[in-house]
Design a protein around this motif. Structure first.
Motif, PDB file in Angstrom:
ATOM      1  N   MET A 203       8.816  46.741  45.494  1.00 37.79           N
ATOM      2  CA  MET A 203       9.727  46.347  46.576  1.00 37.79           C
ATOM      3  C   MET A 203      10.797  47.414  46.719  1.00 37.79           C
ATOM      4  O   MET A 203      11.747  47.475  45.935  1.00 37.79           O
ATOM      5  CB  MET A 203      10.373  44.999  46.239  1.00 37.79           C
TER       6      MET A 203
ATOM      7  N   LEU B 225      13.857  44.404  54.882  1.00 34.21           N
ATOM      8  CA  LEU B 225      12.483  44.442  54.392  1.00 34.21           C
ATOM      9  C   LEU B 225      11.589  45.121  55.422  1.00 34.21           C
ATOM     10  O   LEU B 225      11.864  45.064  56.622  1.00 34.21           O
ATOM     11  CB  LEU B 225      11.974  43.030  54.120  1.00 34.21           C
TER      12      LEU B 225
ATOM     13  N   ASP C 176       6.587  44.396  52.279  1.00 32.45           N
ATOM     14  CA  ASP C 176       7.699  44.136  51.361  1.00 32.45           C
ATOM     15  C   ASP C 176       8.152  42.686  51.530  1.00 32.45           C
ATOM     16  O   ASP C 176       9.053  42.395  52.310  1.00 32.45           O
ATOM     17  CB  ASP C 176       8.837  45.108  51.682  1.00 32.45           C
TER      18      ASP C 176
END
Length: 351
Positions: free
Chosen positions: A1, A252, A256
């Motif tokens: 991430m 994001l 992700d």
């Protein structure tokens, strides 16, 4: 991430189940998902009374520039109606979907001229993927750019405004009220919109009554001045409520997508304050708790905060709470950073 922090494992001895499931058990045990009919009856009565008082004052003051004070008062009242419609849409007020949809359309479409069905669909998609560049409709680069990648690809108005968007953000909020009305009207062309006929009837009834009252009570110049002051202040109020919630938090991208708890907590921030802040921001100052438990009645969010914060500390998940002014500074700093590629001088074609 890439844009999120490294996820730590649950603490030793933790209950079985996901991190969110264990938090949900704590919230349920505290009784914080229980309905609050008395609170909402009082709140609806108070907002309706203020709405009626504002309309009465508008008629009684009549042809006078003092009526602009009423425009400011009604801008705040319209904001409070929007906050009530928000709670209704999340099923915080009524258990039954039919009651929620009916009262939501009465408050949104008829009360303040906001397309309830359009807004509910947009807001539901935002809740599912907050601050996701590809999936959150609140990050669409329609006027402003929210990331540097959007800035590099920007054309037209976003490209023109993007380089100075941090300075333009609050002035542009004056247009948000008008944007809500126009978005609701445009949504009526969407065949997938549920109850489109009722949405249109209620929306155009509001517009007709609103404009009719303005030009019946006031001469054209004062009517236009009232409309501008009312709608611009309404837009600033709404924008000032929603801007602190996610802007400036991690964005994001692509695949992700952390687990539900981290997806909601790490992309949201809470705003510190007392009971007055709770009223002005409609409980959305507890944005983290609201995103984790959207159907939780807003008066329970304050108590839920201590449980959620403690749970996040156990997990090692960052939990951000700031002052309102600092949240605005973070928002503006994020906008300035996003627009950086548009401020870079273009390479000379002769270089």
């Amino acid at each position: 991430m890439n844009s999120m922090e490294k996820v730590r494992p649950p603490p030793a001895g933790a209950e079985a189940g996901s991190d969110f499931a264990r938090l949900s058990k704590k919230i349920q045990a505290a009784g914080l998902m229980a309905r609050r009919p008395g609170y909402y009856a009082l709140r609806i009565t108070a907002v309706t009374t203020l709405y009626a008082l504002g309309c009465t004052a508008f008629v009684l003051i009549g042809d006078s520039w003092w009526t602009l004070l009423t425009a400011g008062f009604l801008a705040v009242v319209f904001g409070q109606v929007a906050l009530l419609a928000h709670d209704v849409a999340h099923r915080q007020v009524f258990r039954l979907r039919r009651c929620s949809e009916l009262s939501g359309r009465l408050a949104g479409n008829l009360g303040i001229g906001m397309g309830y069905g359009w807004w509910q669909d947009k807001h539901s998609r935002h809740h599912a993927n907050p601050n996701h560049e590809d999936l959150d409709p609140d990050l669409d680069p329609d006027i402003l750019v929210w990331t540097q990648d959007q800035a590099r690809a920007a054309k037209g108005l976003p490209r023109l405004l993007g380089r100075s968007q941090a300075f333009l953000f609050f002035p542009l909020l004056t247009l948000e009220g008008f944007n809500l009305h126009m978005s609701g009207i445009r949504s009526l062309a969407d065949g997938a919109l549920k109850n489109r006929a009722w949405e249109g009837i209620l929306l155009f009834t509001h517009i007709a009554v609103y404009l009719g009252a303005l030009f019946l009570v006031l001469p054209p110049g004062k009517a236009i001045a009232f409309l501008v002051v009312h709608q611009c202040l309404f837009g600033i109020y709404l924008g000032s409520i929603f801007a602190p919630n996610h802007k400036g938090m991690p964005v994001l991208r692509g695949a992700d997508r952390p687990d539900f708890l981290r997806r909601q907590v790490l992309t949201s921030r809470d705003v510190r304050g007392g009971r007055f802040t709770d009223i002005v921001l409609g409980g959305l100052n507890y944005q983290i708790e609201h995103h984790l438990f959207p159907s939780m009645p807003s008066p329970h969010l304050r108590r839920a905060q201590a449980i959620v914060r403690g749970h996040c500390q156990e997990l090692g998940v960052s939990y951000l709470e700031t002052s309102l002014l600092h949240s605005y500074r973070q928002t503006l700093a994020s906008l300035h950073h996003a627009g950086a590629p548009l401020r870079q001088p273009r390479a000379s074609s002769l270089a």
